[in-house]
Design an enzyme around this catalytic site. Sequence first.
Site, PDB file in Angstrom:
ATOM      1  N   ASP A   1       2.062  -2.747   8.250  1.00 32.99           N
ATOM      2  CA  ASP A   1       1.224  -2.252   7.447  1.00 32.99           C
ATOM      3  C   ASP A   1       2.569  -0.786   7.029  1.00 32.99           C
ATOM      4  O   ASP A   1       3.892  -1.393   6.750  1.00 32.99           O
ATOM      5  CB  ASP A   1       0.439  -0.478   8.037  1.00 32.99           C
ATOM      6  CG  ASP A   1      -0.846  -0.870   6.756  1.00 32.99           C
ATOM      7  OD1 ASP A   1       0.042   0.114   5.097  1.00 32.99           O
ATOM      8  OD2 ASP A   1      -1.945  -1.270   7.188  1.00 32.99           O
TER       9      ASP A   1
ATOM     10  N   HIS B   1       4.674  -2.556   4.569  1.00 30.43           N
ATOM     11  CA  HIS B   1       4.006  -1.896   2.983  1.00 30.43           C
ATOM     12  C   HIS B   1       5.141  -0.672   2.633  1.00 30.43           C
ATOM     13  O   HIS B   1       4.856  -0.140   1.566  1.00 30.43           O
ATOM     14  CB  HIS B   1       2.785  -1.836   3.667  1.00 30.43           C
ATOM     15  CG  HIS B   1       2.338  -2.794   3.752  1.00 30.43           C
ATOM     16  ND1 HIS B   1       0.727  -2.394   3.753  1.00 30.43           N
ATOM     17  CD2 HIS B   1       2.242  -4.056   4.332  1.00 30.43           C
ATOM     18  CE1 HIS B   1      -0.091  -3.402   4.726  1.00 30.43           C
ATOM     19  NE2 HIS B   1       0.907  -4.354   3.871  1.00 30.43           N
TER      20      HIS B   1
END
Length: 828
Positions: A631, A657
């Site tokens: 993430d 991310h």
Amino acid sequence: MSQTARPSAHRRSRPARRLLGAAAALTVAASGIAAIPLFADASTASPAAHAPRTLTVAADGGAQYRTVQAAVDAAAAGDTISIAKGGYHETVTVPASKTGLTLVGATGRAADVVISYGNASGTPEPGGSTHGTLGSATATFAAPGMTVKNLTIVNSFSRAANPGIKNTQAVALAAEGDRQVYEGDRILGHQDTLLAWSPNPTAQTRQYFRDDDISGDVDFLFGNATAVFDHDTLDARDDGAAAGGVNGVLTAANTEASKKYGFLITDSTVVSSAKAGTYWLGRPWHPTATAVAQVVVRNTVLPAAVKGAAPWTDMSGFSWRSARFDSYANTGPGAAVTADSPQLTAGQAAQYTTGAYLAGTDGWNPAATAPSTAPAGTLATGDARQVSEPRVPTTVCATVTATLAMPNRVASGSAEATPPDTGRIQRALDSCAQTGSGTVAVKLAAASSRTAFLSGPLTVHRGEVLLLDPTVTLFGSRNPANYQVSGKPACGTLASSSGGCAPLVTVAGANAGIEAVRAASGTQGRIDGRGDETILGKGTSWWGLATAAQKAGENQNNPRLIQANNSDNFTLYDVDLVDSPNFHVVYNGGDGFTAWGVRIKTPATARNTDGIDPAGATNVTVADSWIMDGDDGVAIKGGSAASRNITIENDHFYGTHGISIGSETNSGVSNVLVRDNTVTGTDAYGNVSGSSSGIRIKSSPANGGKVSDVSYLDTCVTAVRAPMVFDTHYSGGSGSFVPWFTGITVEGFRATASTSGAKSTFVGLDASHPLGLALLDVASDATANTAAYAAITARDDNLEPSGTGVTVTGVSGSGSVPSCSFPAFPAL
């Protein structure tokens, strides 16, 4: 408020003062916060016409003048004084005769040019008198038409250092003139920081503060002027009051009853690290019989520190209900609509705008020419601390020796069901907790081939560092019952809400840390969450549960690896964090966090495994670290409290991310410096990130607020799908919040090997809240982008955003696109 003021010994002599309030005796407000009437200056003069000049000031002697006051004395009306980078320990007075004078910080960055002094109202003067509130001011600006840009003005008076001084009002800026403009300044103090006023309470006195940072506690915006605080950051300082107690008050206006307009706070952000419900928005100051305070707070983010349900309070026997206090369309945890929080209707709000307040009799409208974004080259400063590489503690309070060997990362069935080391480690931690500022280590030591510890949740206390030997691994339990939080959903299950699992390690005190000893070979201690291993009693791993939650539209109840709660001065140093079941590190609500030499290694395919998340945090540095996860690599959040003063530098990200701010920004995020980082879209195992981004700020009306003063310097990204993302409509979130990103600078950026279909996003909320962005020295091999409602300044930028409400202004200057290399993730 204030008391009798007279010229101080170190100031230039001033014209005679005259009394604003009839009495000079101390009064005490109903809240118990002291307030004192004010004496003021009534001088006026007519300037002689001349050709405007620029005078220069440098503290090191490299300009015409060494002090600001010397330049003011030499200046004539209409001149500009350019002040070089440096600290100026002096008081500065600009008399009313210097009409149209401009004072400007030469670097364009307020933090570089600091004028400071430390007088208080009760500071003694020769002869036995005291300064009085007005006399305490570091800067007194009385000139009409004056402009002040990119300066820091500080009253550095310390209550703690001066316990014998009872009257602690300490003004940073006394603004005394009509048509004054303050842009991009920092005005810092405690009680009575900014006095906006006129010695003639019925005179037309208008002042416009835009893109300023103003800090204080008691009545820190006060006076009788018509003053607008537009797109400002107001820092309500924490003086230690418990939740529901009293830290202070933002405003104390004494508007004349004959005036419709007093103070307007609009499109701004109030930030505070203070406990919930410890600040009022305002109280009515009555130094004269004809004062009836008028304040409107609108379209502004209010933190939990504001007493949202009842934000106004009485003062010195005068009820707040007798004043003119209103709110409109505020957001954040401190905003509420109640019987004790009067709200304007939409029709009424149309009368209480920046233009209406400042128009006066001559139609003055400084907002029409105000910049919509920070000037190119204005840079964030990040962490306010002086941060250097940490050192492990020299004092070891307790040593816990390993009794397990887990070469395959799995122990016996009985050990897995009841981890054998939880009690041993926790007893050592409990016995070593500190009460002062000292720090000791609780050491996890290897014993020959036995290098493993198997534990359920642990708590690190004040003044403790959990210290791992280079070959030691602390393994997290696979038994969800060990993590269960009472009254929450079952740990290890899917549910409509999360929060069922305690973290593996909770840090709950100041001056604590989780650190490891690094061997000469580069090996360092490790914490392994075993997110890939099967949960006891389940047919899936922690990561499998997260994937199932995504498919089912529910929440997984998985434990985080490390969470520090309100732990000031927390350190992560030279430690490996691997395979976390959920977020690796959450730093929640503290002041002072250093992560240095941290190596996070979790696959890009492991959902919701953020690397490091500062939330409601102040003064954070993440440096020299290697972060790989499924993430956000870093996610800076400003949900229930603001985050500010954050530095992310010399780090490398893999399969994440990206370096993110958001999505929760409703309490504000500010002063973030991101410097010299690399981002690679694939992880060390060759997995491609499911949402590969380089740098991004993400929020929406569901949880958005102001994000300001963010600088990305010399950033290199490769193999990502979204090189840059600035998105105020993230995930299509809807609600009443106002995400607004401004003062964002990207200077030195290169994207290479971008994936097919790669695209950047530059989307502001609307025409009133555009994305304020500078793109300087930017080269991307993927130039496709989506843009809307953005005010962009550009130099050497090949992205060239365009779209509805997008303006791009070219700027000159020198710089370069970074040359980039992308190191491999180190072997662990």
